[in-house]
Design an enzyme around this catalytic site. Structure first.
Site, PDB file in Angstrom:
ATOM      1  N   GLN A  28       0.489   5.661  11.691  1.00 45.86           N
ATOM      2  CA  GLN A  28       0.686   6.110  10.308  1.00 45.86           C
ATOM      3  C   GLN A  28       2.153   6.492  10.073  1.00 45.86           C
ATOM      4  OE1 GLN A  28      -2.074   5.267   9.087  1.00 45.86           O
ATOM      5  NE2 GLN A  28      -3.098   5.364  11.055  1.00 45.86           N
ATOM      6  N   GLY A  29       2.667   6.118   8.949  1.00 45.81           N
ATOM      7  CA  GLY A  29       4.064   6.420   8.618  1.00 45.81           C
ATOM      8  C   GLY A  29       5.014   5.290   8.975  1.00 45.81           C
ATOM      9  N   ASP A  30       4.535   4.348   9.785  1.00 45.79           N
ATOM     10  CA  ASP A  30       5.362   3.189  10.143  1.00 45.79           C
ATOM     11  C   ASP A  30       5.195   2.052   9.144  1.00 45.79           C
ATOM     12  OD1 ASP A  30       6.509   4.190  12.543  1.00 45.79           O
ATOM     13  OD2 ASP A  30       4.631   3.780  13.613  1.00 45.79           O
ATOM     14  N   SER A  31       4.218   2.150   8.283  1.00 53.53           N
ATOM     15  CA  SER A  31       3.895   1.060   7.364  1.00 53.53           C
ATOM     16  C   SER A  31       5.097   0.557   6.594  1.00 53.53           C
ATOM     17  CB  SER A  31       2.854   1.510   6.352  1.00 53.53           C
ATOM     18  OG  SER A  31       1.588   1.388   6.912  1.00 53.53           O
ATOM     19  N   HIS A  63       0.812  -1.221   0.000  1.00 59.10           N
ATOM     20  CA  HIS A  63       0.000   0.000   0.000  1.00 59.10           C
ATOM     21  C   HIS A  63       0.847   1.273   0.000  1.00 59.10           C
ATOM     22  CE1 HIS A  63       0.164   0.100   4.555  1.00 59.10           C
ATOM     23  NE2 HIS A  63       0.179   1.384   4.305  1.00 59.10           N
TER      24      HIS A  63
HETATM   25  N1  ARG Z   1      -1.391   2.142   7.373  1.00 60.41           N
HETATM   26  C1  ARG Z   1      -0.415   2.760   8.214  1.00 60.41           C
HETATM   27  C2  ARG Z   1       0.736   3.296   7.391  1.00 60.41           C
HETATM   28  O1  ARG Z   1       0.619   3.324   6.192  1.00 60.41           O
HETATM   29  C3  ARG Z   1       0.042   1.861   9.317  1.00 60.41           C
HETATM   30  C4  ARG Z   1      -0.997   1.764  10.322  1.00 60.41           C
HETATM   31  C5  ARG Z   1      -0.676   0.829  11.416  1.00 60.41           C
HETATM   32  N2  ARG Z   1      -1.632   1.050  12.422  1.00 60.41           N
HETATM   33  C6  ARG Z   1      -1.632   0.476  13.605  1.00 60.41           C
HETATM   34  N3  ARG Z   1      -2.533   0.851  14.463  1.00 60.41           N
HETATM   35  N4  ARG Z   1      -0.732  -0.427  13.926  1.00 60.41           N
HETATM   36  O2  ARG Z   1       1.687   3.854   7.895  1.00 60.41           O
END
Ligand code: ARG
Length: 280
Positions: free
Chosen positions: A233-236, A85
């Site tokens: 967010q940002g850790d993905s 993603h």
């Molecule tokens: N979708 C998020 C990203 O793109 C990661 C989200 C992870 N969320 C969580 N609650 N662990 O950075």
């Protein structure tokens, strides 16, 4: 990738967690204590965890934090795994191949500096089986334009590593993502200690009601049963490590650090074969 909204406790409006780009509206989160990092945890160095790399584009995401927008993991001298993603239209506003300054940043604890190395990207294989509705198959393989040290790689968990996925196993997650749930992106690398949770916990939390659907075949559930420690967010695309191996990639969740909604990670043992098949 969806961008619909959903009301959460206290009238807060949370951006759905499948949003890859660390921009826009704040996400809701449980708890309110300080010293959040990733969320919970604390700062670490890239020298200590050299397989944790940043995926970056200054033209798309600005120069302040070296253009970081996702995490990645060095699994071979020219191979980084990350989340599918991170490389789609919703994250990049176009095709990855149109992002002329897509880089992997290695060895840079503090993204406001220039330490470590930046390598360019010669190819990105984005899993064509990635499903943006359920979030299944969230893996991509980035091939680097130059080699990084083999000693800095981490081994991916494979089919035999079932013990690393047992509920109750200690795990750690690393990244430069949101530290509060309110879009405060970290400039320094951080880590938080988590626990691998039972598949049933995430199956109950994510039955497929609009947040994505937990699939135990290719996802792993991890978090803090008390809340307070999570990726955000940002850790993905970044690493979830247990037993010294890469067991997961940060993928999705509802909000951040909410005990009722654990983090969901791409299950490395399920996609390791795909990664090997698309590695240089
Ligand atoms: N979708 C998020 C990203 O793109 C990661 C989200 C992870 N969320 C969580 N609650 N662990 O950075």
């Amino acid at each position: 990738m969806r961008s619909s909204f959903r009301a959460l406790l206290g009238g807060l409006v949370a951006l759905l967690p499948v949003l890859a780009v660390p921009l826009g509206a704040p996400v809701a989160q449980a708890g309110e204590d300080s010293d959040r990092s990733i969320i919970g945890g604390g700062p670490v160095t890239a020298e200590r965890y050299p397989w944790t790399v940043a995926v970056a584009s200054q033209s798309r995401f600005g120069s302040a934090r070296s253009g970081q927008f996702c995490g990645g993991v060095l699994v071979g001298p020219t191979t980084v795994v990350s989340a599918a993603h991170c490389f789609g239209q919703a994250a990049l506003g176009g095709n990855w191949s149109d992002v002329h300054d897509l880089r992997i940043i290695f060895g840079r604890t503090d993204l406001s500096g220039t330490s470590g190395r930046e390598t360019d990207v010669s190819n990105v294989w984005v899993n064509p089986g990635y499903d943006p509705v359920t979030n299944s198959g969230d893996v991509a393989v980035v091939t680097l334009g130059e080699s990084l040290p083999a000693a800095s790689t981490i081994r991916m968990a494979g089919a035999d590593d079932t013990q690393d996925y047992r509920a109750g196993t200690a795990a750690e997650v690393y990244g430069w993502g949101d530290t509060t749930g309110y879009a405060s992106y970290s400039t320094v690398l951080r880590a938080a200690g988590l626990t691998v949770l039972a598949d049933e916990t995430c199956e109950r939390a994510y039955p497929g009601n609009g947040d994505g659907k937990y699939n135990r075949q290719d996802m792993v559930c991890a978090g803090d049963p008390a809340g307070g420690h999570d990726a955000c967010q940002g850790d993905s695309g970044g690493p979830l490590v247990a037993g010294g191996k890469l067991v997961g990639l940060v993928s999705w969740g509802a909000g951040c650090a909410d005990p009722a909604h654990p983090g969901v990670y791409t299950r490395m043992s399920a996609v390791a074969g795909l990664v090997a098949a698309h590695s240089s």
